[in-house]
Motif scaffolding. Structure first.
Motif, PDB file in Angstrom:
ATOM      1  N   VAL A   1       0.842  -1.207   0.000  1.00  0.00           N
ATOM      2  CA  VAL A   1       0.000   0.000   0.000  1.00  0.00           C
ATOM      3  C   VAL A   1       0.872   1.251   0.000  1.00  0.00           C
ATOM      4  CG1 VAL A   1      -1.622   1.348   1.376  1.00  0.00           C
ATOM      5  CG2 VAL A   1      -2.008  -1.096   1.049  1.00  0.00           C
ATOM      6  N   ILE A   2       1.902   1.266   0.841  1.00  0.00           N
ATOM      7  CA  ILE A   2       2.778   2.438   0.914  1.00  0.00           C
ATOM      8  C   ILE A   2       3.485   2.648  -0.430  1.00  0.00           C
ATOM      9  CG2 ILE A   2       4.836   3.392   2.004  1.00  0.00           C
ATOM     10  CD1 ILE A   2       2.450   3.492   3.813  1.00  0.00           C
ATOM     11  N   ARG A   3       4.018   1.580  -1.018  1.00  0.00           N
ATOM     12  CA  ARG A   3       4.713   1.723  -2.304  1.00  0.00           C
ATOM     13  C   ARG A   3       3.760   2.226  -3.387  1.00  0.00           C
ATOM     14  NH1 ARG A   3       6.847  -3.387  -0.930  1.00  0.00           N
ATOM     15  NH2 ARG A   3       5.528  -4.364  -2.510  1.00  0.00           N
ATOM     16  N   MET A   4       2.548   1.706  -3.382  1.00  0.00           N
ATOM     17  CA  MET A   4       1.569   2.121  -4.381  1.00  0.00           C
ATOM     18  C   MET A   4       1.240   3.609  -4.234  1.00  0.00           C
ATOM     19  SD  MET A   4      -2.338   0.724  -4.876  1.00  0.00           S
ATOM     20  CE  MET A   4      -2.813   1.446  -3.293  1.00  0.00           C
ATOM     21  N   LEU A   5       1.049   4.047  -3.006  1.00  0.00           N
ATOM     22  CA  LEU A   5       0.697   5.447  -2.779  1.00  0.00           C
ATOM     23  C   LEU A   5       1.881   6.372  -3.059  1.00  0.00           C
ATOM     24  CD1 LEU A   5      -1.579   5.173   0.378  1.00  0.00           C
ATOM     25  CD2 LEU A   5      -2.242   5.509  -2.004  1.00  0.00           C
ATOM     26  N   VAL A   6       3.083   5.922  -2.733  1.00  0.00           N
ATOM     27  CA  VAL A   6       4.260   6.725  -3.069  1.00  0.00           C
ATOM     28  C   VAL A   6       4.335   6.920  -4.581  1.00  0.00           C
ATOM     29  CG1 VAL A   6       6.778   6.721  -3.145  1.00  0.00           C
ATOM     30  CG2 VAL A   6       5.603   6.170  -1.015  1.00  0.00           C
ATOM     31  N   PHE A   7       4.048   5.863  -5.338  1.00  0.00           N
ATOM     32  CA  PHE A   7       4.067   5.977  -6.799  1.00  0.00           C
ATOM     33  C   PHE A   7       3.002   6.958  -7.276  1.00  0.00           C
ATOM     34  CE2 PHE A   7       2.299   4.565 -10.875  1.00  0.00           C
ATOM     35  CZ  PHE A   7       3.416   4.699 -11.691  1.00  0.00           C
ATOM     36  N   LEU A   8       1.772   6.826  -6.777  1.00  0.00           N
ATOM     37  CA  LEU A   8       0.697   7.724  -7.209  1.00  0.00           C
ATOM     38  C   LEU A   8       0.991   9.175  -6.843  1.00  0.00           C
ATOM     39  CD1 LEU A   8      -2.479   5.620  -6.276  1.00  0.00           C
ATOM     40  CD2 LEU A   8      -1.541   6.044  -8.549  1.00  0.00           C
ATOM     41  N   VAL A   9       1.468   9.374  -5.623  1.00  0.00           N
ATOM     42  CA  VAL A   9       1.753  10.736  -5.182  1.00  0.00           C
ATOM     43  C   VAL A   9       2.905  11.346  -5.980  1.00  0.00           C
ATOM     44  CG1 VAL A   9       2.647  12.084  -3.236  1.00  0.00           C
ATOM     45  CG2 VAL A   9       0.776  10.465  -2.880  1.00  0.00           C
ATOM     46  N   SER A  10       3.922  10.523  -6.295  1.00  0.00           N
ATOM     47  CA  SER A  10       5.036  11.051  -7.083  1.00  0.00           C
ATOM     48  C   SER A  10       4.575  11.463  -8.472  1.00  0.00           C
ATOM     49  CB  SER A  10       6.152  10.005  -7.175  1.00  0.00           C
ATOM     50  OG  SER A  10       5.705   8.849  -7.874  1.00  0.00           O
ATOM     51  N   GLN A  11       3.666  10.665  -9.089  1.00  0.00           N
ATOM     52  CA  GLN A  11       3.134  11.042 -10.399  1.00  0.00           C
ATOM     53  C   GLN A  11       2.309  12.322 -10.303  1.00  0.00           C
ATOM     54  OE1 GLN A  11       4.139   9.248 -13.171  1.00  0.00           O
ATOM     55  NE2 GLN A  11       5.369   8.352 -11.530  1.00  0.00           N
ATOM     56  N   LEU A  12       1.526  12.433  -9.228  1.00  0.00           N
ATOM     57  CA  LEU A  12       0.753  13.656  -9.025  1.00  0.00           C
ATOM     58  C   LEU A  12       1.674  14.859  -8.858  1.00  0.00           C
ATOM     59  CD1 LEU A  12      -1.986  15.028  -8.565  1.00  0.00           C
ATOM     60  CD2 LEU A  12      -1.813  14.391  -6.154  1.00  0.00           C
ATOM     61  N   GLY A  13       2.762  14.673  -8.120  1.00  0.00           N
ATOM     62  CA  GLY A  13       3.716  15.761  -7.937  1.00  0.00           C
ATOM     63  C   GLY A  13       4.331  16.216  -9.245  1.00  0.00           C
ATOM     64  N   ILE A  14       4.641  15.243 -10.118  1.00  0.00           N
ATOM     65  CA  ILE A  14       5.212  15.600 -11.430  1.00  0.00           C
ATOM     66  C   ILE A  14       4.207  16.413 -12.243  1.00  0.00           C
ATOM     67  CG2 ILE A  14       5.981  14.642 -13.635  1.00  0.00           C
ATOM     68  CD1 ILE A  14       7.146  12.279 -12.032  1.00  0.00           C
ATOM     69  N   LEU A  15       2.939  15.990 -12.250  1.00  0.00           N
ATOM     70  CA  LEU A  15       1.914  16.721 -12.995  1.00  0.00           C
ATOM     71  C   LEU A  15       1.734  18.135 -12.459  1.00  0.00           C
ATOM     72  CD1 LEU A  15      -0.782  13.914 -13.412  1.00  0.00           C
ATOM     73  CD2 LEU A  15       0.796  14.782 -15.143  1.00  0.00           C
ATOM     74  N   LEU A  16       1.747  18.274 -11.124  1.00  0.00           N
ATOM     75  CA  LEU A  16       1.604  19.603 -10.548  1.00  0.00           C
ATOM     76  C   LEU A  16       2.808  20.478 -10.862  1.00  0.00           C
ATOM     77  CD1 LEU A  16       0.017  18.730  -7.078  1.00  0.00           C
ATOM     78  CD2 LEU A  16      -1.111  19.761  -9.058  1.00  0.00           C
ATOM     79  N   ALA A  17       4.001  19.882 -10.865  1.00  0.00           N
ATOM     80  CA  ALA A  17       5.197  20.655 -11.198  1.00  0.00           C
ATOM     81  C   ALA A  17       5.130  21.158 -12.635  1.00  0.00           C
ATOM     82  CB  ALA A  17       6.442  19.789 -10.990  1.00  0.00           C
ATOM     83  N   ILE A  18       4.632  20.314 -13.555  1.00  0.00           N
ATOM     84  CA  ILE A  18       4.476  20.750 -14.953  1.00  0.00           C
ATOM     85  C   ILE A  18       3.461  21.873 -15.050  1.00  0.00           C
ATOM     86  CG2 ILE A  18       3.681  20.012 -17.231  1.00  0.00           C
ATOM     87  CD1 ILE A  18       4.766  17.207 -16.565  1.00  0.00           C
ATOM     88  N   SER A  19       2.361  21.711 -14.317  1.00  0.00           N
ATOM     89  CA  SER A  19       1.336  22.763 -14.301  1.00  0.00           C
ATOM     90  C   SER A  19       1.886  24.066 -13.756  1.00  0.00           C
ATOM     91  CB  SER A  19       0.144  22.299 -13.469  1.00  0.00           C
ATOM     92  OG  SER A  19      -0.812  23.324 -13.334  1.00  0.00           O
ATOM     93  N   PHE A  20       2.707  23.961 -12.701  1.00  0.00           N
ATOM     94  CA  PHE A  20       3.325  25.149 -12.107  1.00  0.00           C
ATOM     95  C   PHE A  20       4.209  25.865 -13.129  1.00  0.00           C
ATOM     96  CE2 PHE A  20       7.353  26.644 -10.285  1.00  0.00           C
ATOM     97  CZ  PHE A  20       6.902  27.715  -9.513  1.00  0.00           C
ATOM     98  N   ALA A  21       4.993  25.080 -13.860  1.00  0.00           N
ATOM     99  CA  ALA A  21       5.909  25.681 -14.835  1.00  0.00           C
ATOM    100  C   ALA A  21       5.143  26.358 -15.969  1.00  0.00           C
ATOM    101  CB  ALA A  21       6.842  24.615 -15.389  1.00  0.00           C
ATOM    102  N   MET A  22       4.025  25.754 -16.377  1.00  0.00           N
ATOM    103  CA  MET A  22       3.275  26.306 -17.513  1.00  0.00           C
ATOM    104  C   MET A  22       2.480  27.543 -17.110  1.00  0.00           C
ATOM    105  SD  MET A  22       1.891  22.766 -19.260  1.00  0.00           S
ATOM    106  CE  MET A  22       0.961  23.671 -20.519  1.00  0.00           C
ATOM    107  N   ARG A  23       2.046  27.613 -15.859  1.00  0.00           N
ATOM    108  CA  ARG A  23       1.185  28.718 -15.430  1.00  0.00           C
ATOM    109  C   ARG A  23       1.943  29.803 -14.695  1.00  0.00           C
ATOM    110  NH1 ARG A  23      -3.514  25.448 -12.418  1.00  0.00           N
ATOM    111  NH2 ARG A  23      -4.266  27.584 -11.981  1.00  0.00           N
ATOM    112  N   HIS A  24       3.249  29.623 -14.497  1.00  0.00           N
ATOM    113  CA  HIS A  24       4.097  30.648 -13.867  1.00  0.00           C
ATOM    114  C   HIS A  24       3.553  31.061 -12.498  1.00  0.00           C
ATOM    115  CE1 HIS A  24       6.140  30.895 -17.708  1.00  0.00           C
ATOM    116  NE2 HIS A  24       4.969  31.147 -18.312  1.00  0.00           N
TER     117      HIS A  24
END
Length: 801
Positions: free
Chosen positions: A216-239
């Motif tokens: 469960v922990i490994r699965m959630l770490v994976f999901l959260v890391s993917q979410l973090g990457i998407l948010l970082a991309i959104s942050f970069a695009m929206r300044h």
């Protein structure tokens, strides 16, 4: 005591002991009975997620967001403090009880043998070791001979003979024989301080719950890391401002439920403390939960089903008078250096005189016999009848008498001799049984059943656990005793020699179908346990002697008796204090309590994590402002999962797993409908208030509805009445403590919302009466709809084939 040259061994004087200890030559490396305080703190405080959150807190401080930093790290600190305090308190209690099972050493000082704690040993001390004793410091054999089990050090199960001049190592055990050795390496120079770690490193067996939690922990770490990457991309695009990115990171990283690991540790620790007060010392923290998964329980007979006491039932002389047989038996056990329970029973019944011994073969469960060659050349042998019979001279048929006694559940031994001096060792210095032995008589010994044995085995069979009795005694003796403890009278009994030629597949089949095993050698015990594991069984083994060590290490769960050998206690996951079986059903229920409690914890934690992830993703898809701040997340996490999960883990009730199979399979029926519906409700409320008000009001309304939904979920997890049953097939528990806890969390949230300083501290804004009414209506519709989805099993219908 004297050495092999006939000179007395005096050992050190008390003055020499004090001088050597003062000069730093003492065995000061204490044996650890549990994890140190530093290890406890390190495990809980410095996890990967905690370190990331602390780092984010530091960044927020550098950006001037002190309050966000405090709440980001605050919940982490709360978890750490609770877990460390709970485990430290448990450690103190368990350490005190663990002293009962700690190894003792027999040391010779000023010519007298005495028992001491291993830390009292100094360099040059002379120690005496007997079967089952643990070698506590490295040394050199001075006198005697023995066979040592060094498997904990080398991984090799073959016994190693030790004679004068041979080295012995701490972490090994004496299996047969008796010897005196001199301590040559003590303290940090010896392996003594690593004995416990060495013994248990071999037995690091993860339980199903631990494997599921890790997944469960490994699965959630994976999901959260993917979410973090998407948010970082959104942050970069929206300044977006950098501080917003850090706040988002604080919320996203906190979605990994570090509280799950804390809850597991607290559950294990509190279970160990409870069991310590009920007759079981838990040496591996996961042992209680492990017991709840057991479906096959293997037991040795002697010392396990029976007490360690034997008494002579009768003797049957052959060719001599009863008095002559009694006298010969008394001389044999009085002259032998290898003492065991059989010898003690004979010595208690028959007096004898010590005779000078030229050669001795100590008793071994693998050989099933012992022998002495006296100074006059005569050889006497005592052992299992079927082992000695091939080497007997032709004579009377002993079968009827042996069968009569074994049918009564008695242990039967044959006593024989050879009048001429024959060697007891072959050319390779291995023990050999002489040929042409003359039988002198049979003797029967009665075991004393433990009073609680039958009730305990009945309880396990009632729980669906198969019982396997594996003993070194005659199969018919074991079968008769099994009938006395209530096992099936028609249960099949198999002898060890019949298993010798079977391959692994054939042995697995026999192990599956057979209940009683007799004349089983230690290596065969190990093979039987391994065979049962290969069939998919979760196996526990109970034993008390050195011959049980291999099988204890092979089982998923090893259980030892307190009065058993130091070897069995050292490798066991659980030790039964006072040798009481009564602790086992309690430990079984305690394990069920842990599993059920963790199911409740995972339901809440996964639901909260999944619906927050869904909420963050959907708000990003519609280009709305990030819905949750670190302070709002702190309120939501603390009130809906932080405090409640620890309480639910502590309040869990025993009972069979609600849903068979893995942890995820047990909770998925609850989690996905709950997480999906909460995410939908929270998103609708958030977007609605974004349209009619500002972001602050929308985030406050979102936090409010999320907290209220989370508190209602506590009632669904542990229904106080059948009316609340929805996400669980169990009936209402009738336990109102979780409901009262939810009300207490509601009161705390009310204080946050209606006390201005608290509301301002968490960056919330006041809501009007219509707002509260709207949220209340939405909450009621959500609760009824979710309960209906569970009851009609909508998830299963949607995804069924």
């Amino acid at each position: 005591m004297s050495n092999h040259a006939g000179l007395p061994i005096l050992g050190l004087s008390e003055r020499e002991v004090l001088a050597r200890r003062a000069s730093g030559q003492g065995n000061d490396a204490r044996l650890s009975t549990s994890r140190t305080y530093a290890q406890i703190l390190r495990q809980h405080a410095f996890t990967f997620i905690n370190v990331v959150l602390f780092a984010i807190g530091i960044v927020l401080v550098l950006m001037g967001r002190w309050s966000d930093a405090v709440v980001t790290a605050g919940l982490v600190l709360l978890y750490v403090v609770v877990a460390v305090v709970q485990e430290a308190r448990a450690k103190r209690q368990l350490d005190r009880i663990a002293l009962l099972t700690r190894p003792r050493a027999a040391v010779v000082r000023e010519g007298q043998e005495r028992a001491v704690d291993p830390v009292e040993i100094v360099l040059g001390d002379v120690l005496v070791i007997r079967p089952g004793d643990q070698v506590v410091v490295d040394g050199l054999v001075l006198d005697g001979q023995m066979h040592a089990d060094e498997s904990l050090l080398t991984g090799e199960s073959d016994l190693v003979p030790k004679h004068p001049g041979d080295p012995v190592y701490s972490g090994s055990f004496c299996v047969t024989g008796r010897a005196a050795y001199e301590a040559q390496k003590v303290g940090a120079d010896s392996l003594a301080h690593q004995i416990t770690a060495s013994a248990r490193a071999f037995r690091q067996v993860k339980t199903p719950l631990q494997r599921d939690v890790d997944f469960v922990i490994r699965m959630l770490v994976f999901l959260v890391s993917q979410l973090g990457i998407l948010l970082a991309i959104s942050f970069a695009m929206r300044h977006m401002p950098a501080v917003d990115l850090v706040q988002m990171a604080a919320v996203v990283v906190a979605l990994v439920p570090q509280g799950l690991l804390v809850a597991v540790t607290v559950s294990y620790t509190m279970g160990a403390v409870r069991m310590a007060g009920r007759g079981a010392l838990i040496q591996q923290i996961n042992a209680i939960e492990s017991l709840s998964h057991v479906d096959v329980l293997c037991l040795d007979k002697t010392g396990t089903l029976t007490t360690n006491r034997l008494r002579i039932h009768a003797i049957h002389p052959i060719g001599i008078s009863e008095a002559e047989l009694a006298h010969a038996l008394g001389d044999f056990v009085t002259s032998a250096t290898d003492g065991n329970r059989t010898a003690a029973a004979i010595a208690e019944a028959y007096e004898g005189q010590a005779r000078r011994v030229r050669e001795e073969i100590p008793f071994s469960s693998a050989r099933q016999w012992s022998a002495l060659r006296f100074d006059d050349g005569s050889v006497y042998v005592l052992g299992a009848p079927e082992t000695l019979q091939p080497n007997l001279r032709p004579g009377p048929d002993l079968g009827p008498q042996i069968d009569e006694w074994t049918a009564q559940g008695l242990r039967v031994l044959l006593f024989a001799y050879h009048p001429d001096p024959v060697p007891l060792h072959d050319a390779d210095d291995q023990p050999q049984l002489p040929d042409d032995l003359i039988p002198l008589g049979l003797l029967s010994l009665a075991d004393e059943l433990r009073p609680e044995a039958r009730a305990t085995l009945d309880a396990f069979e009632g729980a669906g656990i198969q019982i396997k009795i594996i003993s070194g005694d005659h199969p018919q003796t074991v079968a008769a005793l099994a009938r006395q403890v209530g096992l099936d009278p028609a249960a099949r009994a198999v002898a060890g020699p019949d298993l010798a030629g079977l391959d692994d597949a054939e042995l697995a089949l026999v192990a599956q179908e057979t209940t009683i095993f007799g004349r089983i050698a230690p290596q065969q015990k190990e093979r039987l346990v391994r065979a049962l594991r290969s069939q998919g069984h979760y196996v526990a083994m109970i034993g008390d002697g050195v011959n049980d060590v291999l099988s204890l290490k092979q089982a998923h769960l090893g259980i030892a008796m307190q009065s058993g050998s130091q070897a069995t206690r050292a490798v066991a996951d659980m030790v039964l204090l006072d040798d009481s079986f009564a602790a086992l059903p309690r430990a079984f229920l305690e394990g069920q309590r842990i599993v059920r409690g963790m199911q409740d914890v995972v339901r809440l934690l996964l639901t909260r994590t999944v619906y927050v992830i869904l909420l963050v993703v959907t708000t990003a898809m519609v280009a709305a402002a990030f819905p949750i701040t670190p302070k709002h997340n702190a309120v939501l996490a603390a009130l809906t999962v932080g405090i409640p999960t620890l309480a639910l883990a502590a309040w869990a009730r025993p009972g069979r797993d609600r849903t068979p199979g893995s942890l995820l399979r047990a909770v998925i029926h609850f989690v996905f409908p709950a997480a999906f519906t909460v995410a939908v409700v929270a998103l609708v409320v958030y977007l609605f208030y974004l349209l009619i008000a500002d972001v602050a009001v929308a985030q406050t309304a979102l936090t409010t509805v999320s907290v209220l939904c989370g508190l209602v979920l506590i009632l669904f997890v542990e229904p106080p009445t059948p009316a609340w049953v929805g996400g669980d097939e169990a009936v209402g528990s009738g336990d109102w403590r979780p409901t009262l806890l939810a009300l207490a969390m509601l009161a705390l949230f009310g204080a946050v919302m209606f006390v201005p300083p608290l509301r301002d501290a968490f960056e919330l804004v006041p809501l009007g009466g219509l707002d509260w009414l709207l949220i209340g209506v939405v909450l009621g519709i959500w609760g009824l709809s979710l309960r209906l989805m569970w009851r009609v099993r909508l998830l299963e219908r949607l995804f069924s084939r």
